[in-house]
Design an enzyme around this catalytic site. Structure first.
Site, mmCIF file in Angstrom:
data_model
loop_
_atom_site.group_PDB
_atom_site.id
_atom_site.type_symbol
_atom_site.label_atom_id
_atom_site.label_comp_id
_atom_site.label_asym_id
_atom_site.label_seq_id
_atom_site.Cartn_x
_atom_site.Cartn_y
_atom_site.Cartn_z
ATOM 1 C CE1 TYR A 1 23.410 -61.831 -12.847
ATOM 2 C CE2 TYR A 1 24.947 -61.135 -11.486
ATOM 3 C CZ TYR A 1 23.718 -61.672 -11.459
ATOM 4 O OH TYR A 1 22.621 -62.147 -10.575
ATOM 5 C CG HIS A 2 24.594 -54.399 -13.495
ATOM 6 N ND1 HIS A 2 24.763 -53.896 -12.017
ATOM 7 C CD2 HIS A 2 24.451 -53.236 -13.949
ATOM 8 C CE1 HIS A 2 24.924 -52.792 -11.798
ATOM 9 N NE2 HIS A 2 24.586 -52.175 -13.115
ATOM 10 N N GLY A 3 25.718 -56.819 -10.665
ATOM 11 C CA GLY A 3 25.511 -57.261 -9.459
ATOM 12 C C GLY A 3 24.576 -56.081 -8.955
ATOM 13 C CD GLU B 1 21.925 -59.228 -15.295
ATOM 14 O OE1 GLU B 1 21.630 -60.051 -16.012
ATOM 15 O OE2 GLU B 1 22.996 -58.807 -15.343
#
Length: 330
Positions: A129-131, A202
């Site tokens: 998951y890309h912050g 994202e």
């Protein structure tokens, strides 16, 4: 006027100095009662200082990136290191930067890595998951290299390759922008490959609800199928609380979709607790389609988020987790 001149030479030194400066500014600008404006400016600066800090702190990552680039240039100039690492010219540089970034992660975020037993000995595709920034991915790669002596290739957005001075950093760290054939080739060589299917979209437009934004992207699944490797989901707890974006502003989303450049402002840089969790691998199955594998991967990543992240994310809570003495279980 005379009083102003006299104040420059009389009275206690600190007061006369400030009064004289105010008098000179008033004479120079022609503004009467300038001391009132200066007092208001000082008060306004004091009030806005916290706001300025949260927008300036993310810039420390930019400084760290360019420090890394400078160190790589110095490393490259040391020709004697070529013989020491003849099998891989950048091996020493990777270790050097891994130490730098791991130190930053430990000091600023108390960074922890859990579940490395789920990473196969051979090739694998790590999906995360890309912050708002890729800092957690860099901390992960640094810790993996230090503890397991394993390096990764990583897929990045095209705009990264246009950043000034970044070429040496990208080349040394095995960063690629694709295409699919290059990704498959890296995996077939027995390497690990790291990718965030949500990418910049994202990063900029997800929020403290940790919504996965992949759209119709399934190319990563096809890469895993073609290379016949497992997919390993990966998630970093509190990654949204460290740095946040103003992606909720609709006009910024519209502008991004038009020009495809990450112009959304970032704020934060808070020293929140970061923990990266590696999930169980999704094994290669020859009869599974890319669509089905994408759905499986998304469900596995969502399960990691639900298990390890309190929704909605909270900056204060993430900061307080830095003071927890017990380590989180895998």
């Amino acid at each position: 006027m005379i009083g102003g001149n006299e104040s420059c030479a009389a009275g206690p030194m600190p007061m006369s100095y400030l009064t004289c400066l105010t008098y000179i500014l008033g004479e120079w600008t022609g503004v009467e009662h300038i001391e009132d404006y200066l007092s208001y400016a000082v008060y306004l600066s004091w009030v806005l200082l916290p706001l300025a800090v949260v927008f300036v702190l993310p810039g420390s990552l930019v400084i760290l990136f360019y420090t890394s680039i400078l160190l790589l240039h110095i490393y490259k100039r040391k020709n004697e290191l070529k013989e020491a690492y003849s099998h891989d010219f950048w091996a020493g540089g990777k270790q050097m930067l891994a130490t730098l970034w791991d130190g930053h992660g430990r000091i600023w975020h108390g960074y922890e890595l859990h579940g490395t037993k789920n990473i196969p000995e051979g090739p694998g595709l790590l999906v995360f998951y890309h912050g708002a920034t890729p800092a957690d991915c860099i901390y992960f790669m640094a810790r993996l290299l230090i503890e397991k002596k394993r390096s990764c290739y990583v897929v990045a957005d095209h705009f990264v390759f246009r950043l000034p001075g970044f070429k040496i950093l990208l080349d040394s760290q095995g960063v690629m922008h694709g295409p699919k054939e290059e990704c498959v080739k890296a995996l077939k060589k027995g390497c690990l490959l790291v990718i965030a299917p949500g990418g910049v979209r994202e990063a900029l437009f997800s929020d403290e609800m940790y919504t996965i934004i992949w759209g119709n992207r399934k190319g990563f699944a096809q890469v895993a199928i073609d290379a016949k490797v497992p997919i390993i989901p990966m998630f970093t707890q509190n990654v949204r609380e460290g740095v946040r974006t103003l992606g909720g502003i609709k006009i910024l989303r519209t502008l991004y979709e038009r020009i495809r450049l990450p112009i959304v402002p970032l704020y934060g840089g808070f020293p929140v607790k970061l923990r990266t969790f590696i999930g169980e691998p999704i094994p290669y199955e020859p009869n599974v389609t890319a669509e089905e594998l994408t759905a499986k991967t998304k469900a596995a990543l969502q399960a990691l988020i639900e298990k390890h992240q309190k929704i909605p994310g909270n900056i204060f809570r993430a900061l307080m987790e830095r003071f927890q003495r017990q380590k989180k279980d895998d």
